[in-house]
Design an enzyme around this catalytic site. Structure first.
Site, PDB file in Angstrom:
ATOM      1  N   GLY A  47       0.862  -1.180   0.000  1.00 27.34           N
ATOM      2  CA  GLY A  47       0.000   0.000   0.000  1.00 27.34           C
ATOM      3  C   GLY A  47       0.899   1.230   0.000  1.00 27.34           C
ATOM      4  O   GLY A  47       1.833   1.316   0.818  1.00 27.34           O
ATOM      5  N   ALA A  48       0.600   2.173  -0.910  1.00 32.79           N
ATOM      6  CA  ALA A  48       1.556   3.257  -1.164  1.00 32.79           C
ATOM      7  C   ALA A  48       2.007   4.027   0.090  1.00 32.79           C
ATOM      8  O   ALA A  48       3.214   4.128   0.346  1.00 32.79           O
ATOM      9  CB  ALA A  48       0.967   4.195  -2.211  1.00 32.79           C
ATOM     10  N   ARG A  89      10.185  -1.700  -5.178  1.00 33.31           N
ATOM     11  CA  ARG A  89       8.922  -1.681  -5.938  1.00 33.31           C
ATOM     12  C   ARG A  89       8.826  -0.347  -6.682  1.00 33.31           C
ATOM     13  O   ARG A  89       9.000   0.703  -6.076  1.00 33.31           O
ATOM     14  CB  ARG A  89       7.704  -1.871  -4.993  1.00 33.31           C
ATOM     15  CG  ARG A  89       7.695  -3.228  -4.298  1.00 33.31           C
ATOM     16  CD  ARG A  89       6.360  -3.515  -3.628  1.00 33.31           C
ATOM     17  NE  ARG A  89       5.334  -3.810  -4.615  1.00 33.31           N
ATOM     18  CZ  ARG A  89       4.021  -3.826  -4.337  1.00 33.31           C
ATOM     19  NH1 ARG A  89       3.612  -3.537  -3.114  1.00 33.31           N
ATOM     20  NH2 ARG A  89       3.145  -4.117  -5.276  1.00 33.31           N
ATOM     21  N   GLN A 196      -5.770  -8.807  -2.083  1.00 34.65           N
ATOM     22  CA  GLN A 196      -5.782  -7.759  -1.039  1.00 34.65           C
ATOM     23  C   GLN A 196      -7.200  -7.501  -0.524  1.00 34.65           C
ATOM     24  O   GLN A 196      -7.394  -7.175   0.649  1.00 34.65           O
ATOM     25  CB  GLN A 196      -5.220  -6.440  -1.603  1.00 34.65           C
ATOM     26  CG  GLN A 196      -3.716  -6.393  -1.757  1.00 34.65           C
ATOM     27  CD  GLN A 196      -3.269  -6.848  -3.131  1.00 34.65           C
ATOM     28  OE1 GLN A 196      -3.962  -7.578  -3.823  1.00 34.65           O
ATOM     29  NE2 GLN A 196      -2.087  -6.451  -3.524  1.00 34.65           N
ATOM     30  N   ASP A 237      -1.565   4.645  -6.289  1.00 43.41           N
ATOM     31  CA  ASP A 237      -0.120   4.450  -6.105  1.00 43.41           C
ATOM     32  C   ASP A 237       0.686   5.597  -6.679  1.00 43.41           C
ATOM     33  O   ASP A 237       1.791   5.890  -6.226  1.00 43.41           O
ATOM     34  CB  ASP A 237       0.324   3.123  -6.714  1.00 43.41           C
ATOM     35  CG  ASP A 237      -0.137   1.991  -5.833  1.00 43.41           C
ATOM     36  OD1 ASP A 237      -1.293   1.561  -5.970  1.00 43.41           O
ATOM     37  OD2 ASP A 237       0.648   1.584  -4.946  1.00 43.41           O
ATOM     38  N   ASN A 247      -3.233   2.491  -9.941  1.00 42.61           N
ATOM     39  CA  ASN A 247      -3.654   1.799  -8.725  1.00 42.61           C
ATOM     40  C   ASN A 247      -3.674   0.309  -9.066  1.00 42.61           C
ATOM     41  O   ASN A 247      -3.376  -0.103 -10.199  1.00 42.61           O
ATOM     42  CB  ASN A 247      -5.022   2.304  -8.255  1.00 42.61           C
ATOM     43  CG  ASN A 247      -5.377   1.791  -6.870  1.00 42.61           C
ATOM     44  OD1 ASN A 247      -4.562   1.844  -5.952  1.00 42.61           O
ATOM     45  ND2 ASN A 247      -6.568   1.241  -6.706  1.00 42.61           N
ATOM     46  N   LYS A 248      -4.026  -0.492  -8.104  1.00 41.15           N
ATOM     47  CA  LYS A 248      -4.020  -1.953  -8.254  1.00 41.15           C
ATOM     48  C   LYS A 248      -4.667  -2.413  -9.556  1.00 41.15           C
ATOM     49  O   LYS A 248      -5.702  -1.882  -9.936  1.00 41.15           O
ATOM     50  CB  LYS A 248      -4.731  -2.557  -7.038  1.00 41.15           C
ATOM     51  CG  LYS A 248      -4.831  -4.050  -7.002  1.00 41.15           C
ATOM     52  CD  LYS A 248      -3.498  -4.753  -7.192  1.00 41.15           C
ATOM     53  CE  LYS A 248      -2.426  -4.315  -6.219  1.00 41.15           C
ATOM     54  NZ  LYS A 248      -1.058  -4.744  -6.640  1.00 41.15           N
TER      55      LYS A 248
HETATM   56  O1  MRU Z   1       0.462  -4.105  -4.462  1.00 33.13           O
HETATM   57  P1  MRU Z   1      -0.098  -3.323  -3.311  1.00 33.13           P
HETATM   58  O2  MRU Z   1      -0.919  -4.137  -2.388  1.00 33.13           O
HETATM   59  O3  MRU Z   1       0.965  -2.508  -2.625  1.00 33.13           O
HETATM   60  O4  MRU Z   1      -1.091  -2.284  -4.016  1.00 33.13           O
HETATM   61  C1  MRU Z   1      -1.822  -1.413  -3.209  1.00 33.13           C
HETATM   62  C2  MRU Z   1      -2.746  -0.537  -3.956  1.00 33.13           C
HETATM   63  O5  MRU Z   1      -2.862  -0.584  -5.159  1.00 33.13           O
HETATM   64  C3  MRU Z   1      -3.491   0.489  -3.126  1.00 33.13           C
HETATM   65  O6  MRU Z   1      -4.759   0.728  -3.645  1.00 33.13           O
HETATM   66  C4  MRU Z   1      -2.690   1.812  -3.128  1.00 33.13           C
HETATM   67  O7  MRU Z   1      -1.361   1.581  -2.805  1.00 33.13           O
HETATM   68  C5  MRU Z   1      -3.274   2.806  -2.206  1.00 33.13           C
HETATM   69  S1  MRU Z   1      -3.078   2.356  -0.536  1.00 33.13           S
HETATM   70  C6  MRU Z   1      -3.734   3.576   0.442  1.00 33.13           C
END
Ligand code: MRU
Length: 346
Positions: A47-48, A89, A196, A237, A247-248
């Protein structure tokens, strides 16, 4: 909230291990920056905003490990620590934002002795964490005002307490609406391949007694079409200058479906997720992850051995699908190019 995502305690970084949720609530301790880098890469923390906090705490640990007799030698090694963490990442800009903020603190205090600089770096990392919690609450406050009484809210991935210092961004909006007594309920996309939504969003909403229903990703369109979703909110992200948002993976599909069904689609993110250096979303680097995340579930093979796989971890939603971007300073909409710049005072 009854869990801590990440914290600095007794010169260690403690993280809830998100690879083991929801089956086990285990907290890992890290005493060196390599361990933190590994935790980011392996998604113990994800998560960012949480990645940004972890990166900063990793630098603070790294600074303690550096042996140097001048600021220049110290700073060269600190840059090396940042490079190692920066290679974990590529997509969440908060990671690089956190590293830059830490480097700046060191540079601004180069006249001090190295131990004082180490202490300042530790203090900075801790304040990045506490600031994030306050920022999420503000995002929640601004976002809750957009949610109607009794709304059914769809979210994708986990942009919750687990993805931040606590409270969350997209889930901050949901928590805000819930705390305001709006009687909302949540549909959580399971979010293949890493799950997630199923593993983390469902877990943390249930912990807070916020009504949540889990669906697999391919069900969202039908629920929208049949009038069962009133509002969509996701995290981010990286947001480019024109509002395009990474985003995801799967977020883009949700956004297109929302527009087709005339459902508002909001992105909730802190200002640290803006990357105004990038003109548009085509310039955002997209992480490609291991094929096993797609071919296996919990180590069980679900596809033919040796099948060719693609596993982009993020996608980019063009700004035209986004109803508004909810930040700690308010909601931006319309001309993102102009409004985002104005938001950060550029
Ligand atoms: O691969 P991840 O689990 O780090 O991806 C997370 C996301 O895409 C979240 O939606 C994003 O980071 C926002 S978290 C507040």
């Amino acid at each position: 909230m009854s869990f801590r995502t990440i914290e600095w305690r007794d010169n260690k970084v403690i993280m809830i291990d998100q690879t083991r949720l929801p089956a086990e609530e285990v907290y890992n301790e890290y005493t060196d920056f390599q361990g933190v880098a590994q935790a980011i890469r392996g998604m113990v923390v994800r998560g960012a905003p949480a990645i940004g906090i972890a990166a900063a705490m990793g630098v603070a640990l790294g600074a303690r490990e550096i042996i140097a007799d001048s600021f220049d030698t110290f700073y060269r090694q600190l840059e090396n620590v940042c490079d190692v963490i920066g290679r974990t990442r590529p997509t969440a800009v908060n990671l690089f934002w956190g590293l830059e903020r830490m480097k700046r603190v060191a540079l601004q205090h180069k006249e001090l002795d190295l131990n004082s600089i180490r202490e300042l770096l530790k203090a900075e990392a801790i304040s990045i964490e506490s600031e994030d919690l306050a920022i999420c609450r503000e995002i929640g406050r601004h976002g809750a005002a957009l949610v109607k009484e009794g709304a059914s809210i769809l979210t994708h991935c986990n942009a919750g307490g687990l993805a931040t210092a606590g409270y969350g961004t997209a889930l901050g909006v949901i928590r805000g609406a819930h705390e305001a007594g709006k009687g909302i309920r949540v549909f959580a996309d399971e979010t293949r391949p890493w799950l997630q939504g199923a593993r983390l969003t469902a877990w943390e909403l249930m912990k807070d007694s916020i009504p949540v229903t889990l669906i697999s990703d391919n069900m969202a369109g039908w629920l929208m079409k049949t009038g069962q979703i009133d509002f969509c909110v996701v995290g981010a992200d990286r947001i480019a200058a024109n509002g395009d948002t990474a985003n995801k993976i799967g977020t883009y599909s949700v956004a297109v479906l929302a527009k087709e069904n005339r459902i508002p689609f909001y992105v909730a993110a802190p200002i640290s997720t803006l990357d105004l250096k990038l003109a548009n979303g085509d310039l955002i680097p997209i992480e490609e992850r291991a094929s096993e995340e797609v071919t296996q579930i919990k180590g069980n093979q679900i596809a033919p051995e040796g099948v060719k796989v693609r596993n982009p971890a993020f996608d980019v939603t063009p700004a035209r699908y986004i109803t508004g971007i909810i930040t700690e300073k308010g909601v931006v909409r319309g001309d993102y190019e102009r409004e985002l710049k104005a938001l950060v005072g550029q």
